[in-house]
Motif scaffolding. Structure first.
Motif, PDB file in Angstrom:
ATOM      1  N   THR A  20       0.850  -1.193   0.000  1.00  0.00           N
ATOM      2  CA  THR A  20       0.000   0.000   0.000  1.00  0.00           C
ATOM      3  C   THR A  20       0.883   1.240   0.000  1.00  0.00           C
ATOM      4  O   THR A  20       2.037   1.181   0.434  1.00  0.00           O
ATOM      5  N   ILE A  21       0.337   2.326  -0.470  1.00  0.00           N
ATOM      6  CA  ILE A  21       1.023   3.620  -0.424  1.00  0.00           C
ATOM      7  C   ILE A  21       0.017   4.646   0.069  1.00  0.00           C
ATOM      8  O   ILE A  21      -1.052   4.808  -0.523  1.00  0.00           O
ATOM      9  N   ASP A  22       0.352   5.307   1.161  1.00  0.00           N
ATOM     10  CA  ASP A  22      -0.520   6.329   1.739  1.00  0.00           C
ATOM     11  C   ASP A  22      -0.591   7.513   0.781  1.00  0.00           C
ATOM     12  O   ASP A  22       0.432   8.118   0.446  1.00  0.00           O
ATOM     13  N   GLU A  23      -1.789   7.846   0.331  1.00  0.00           N
ATOM     14  CA  GLU A  23      -1.969   8.942  -0.626  1.00  0.00           C
ATOM     15  C   GLU A  23      -1.513  10.290  -0.090  1.00  0.00           C
ATOM     16  O   GLU A  23      -1.254  11.211  -0.855  1.00  0.00           O
ATOM     17  N   LYS A  24      -1.392  10.417   1.231  1.00  0.00           N
ATOM     18  CA  LYS A  24      -0.958  11.674   1.835  1.00  0.00           C
ATOM     19  C   LYS A  24       0.501  11.625   2.271  1.00  0.00           C
ATOM     20  O   LYS A  24       1.023  12.595   2.800  1.00  0.00           O
ATOM     21  N   GLY A  25       1.156  10.501   2.048  1.00  0.00           N
ATOM     22  CA  GLY A  25       2.538  10.334   2.487  1.00  0.00           C
ATOM     23  C   GLY A  25       3.553  10.762   1.440  1.00  0.00           C
ATOM     24  O   GLY A  25       3.217  11.104   0.305  1.00  0.00           O
ATOM     25  N   TYR A  26       4.819  10.730   1.839  1.00  0.00           N
ATOM     26  CA  TYR A  26       5.924  11.133   0.958  1.00  0.00           C
ATOM     27  C   TYR A  26       5.988  10.277  -0.305  1.00  0.00           C
ATOM     28  O   TYR A  26       6.250  10.779  -1.390  1.00  0.00           O
ATOM     29  N   ALA A  27       5.774   8.986  -0.150  1.00  0.00           N
ATOM     30  CA  ALA A  27       5.928   8.061  -1.270  1.00  0.00           C
ATOM     31  C   ALA A  27       4.906   8.290  -2.376  1.00  0.00           C
ATOM     32  O   ALA A  27       5.156   7.960  -3.529  1.00  0.00           O
ATOM     33  N   ALA A  28       3.763   8.868  -2.032  1.00  0.00           N
ATOM     34  CA  ALA A  28       2.715   9.094  -3.027  1.00  0.00           C
ATOM     35  C   ALA A  28       3.172  10.040  -4.135  1.00  0.00           C
ATOM     36  O   ALA A  28       2.678   9.968  -5.256  1.00  0.00           O
ATOM     37  N   LYS A  29       4.134  10.885  -3.827  1.00  0.00           N
ATOM     38  CA  LYS A  29       4.633  11.855  -4.810  1.00  0.00           C
ATOM     39  C   LYS A  29       5.891  11.349  -5.514  1.00  0.00           C
ATOM     40  O   LYS A  29       6.556  12.102  -6.203  1.00  0.00           O
ATOM     41  N   SER A  30       6.211  10.077  -5.317  1.00  0.00           N
ATOM     42  CA  SER A  30       7.424   9.511  -5.917  1.00  0.00           C
ATOM     43  C   SER A  30       7.047   8.472  -6.965  1.00  0.00           C
ATOM     44  O   SER A  30       5.877   8.268  -7.268  1.00  0.00           O
ATOM     45  N   ASP A  31       8.059   7.797  -7.484  1.00  0.00           N
ATOM     46  CA  ASP A  31       7.854   6.735  -8.471  1.00  0.00           C
ATOM     47  C   ASP A  31       7.639   5.372  -7.819  1.00  0.00           C
ATOM     48  O   ASP A  31       7.536   4.364  -8.517  1.00  0.00           O
TER      49      ASP A  31
END
Length: 87
Positions: A20-31
């Motif tokens: 999963t990737i938190d849509e509000k987390g740092y990873a959401a803005k990455s590849d």
């Protein structure tokens, strides 16, 4: 995330499976994508939850983390680096 060393019978790389990737987390803005396996963080092999947690907890706002990930590509795993900024 799931420690993929638990799935060694399936020939997965050792690391952490991104489920999963938190849509509000740092990873959401990455590849980073669901299905990737994090095998290194800032040059350190990710072999346990503790390793990854220690690296992440040392980061401050504005820092970046460099991840080496493996991802399925046909019947093999390809590898790439992803940089995530901690904002």
């Amino acid at each position: 995330m799931t420690n993929s060393s638990n799935f060694s019978g399936f020939n997965l790389p050792v690391g952490f499976y991104v489920s999963t990737i938190d849509e509000k987390g740092y990873a959401a803005k990455s590849d980073l994508e669901i299905g990737y396996i994090i095998v290194e963080a800032d040059g350190e092999e990710v072999t346990s939850t503790d390793v990854l947690s220690d690296i992440l907890s040392s980061k401050k706002k504005g820092d970046s983390i460099k991840l080496k990930v493996k991802y399925p590509k046909g019947r093999e795993y390809a590898e790439k680096e992803i940089k995530i900024k901690c904002n």
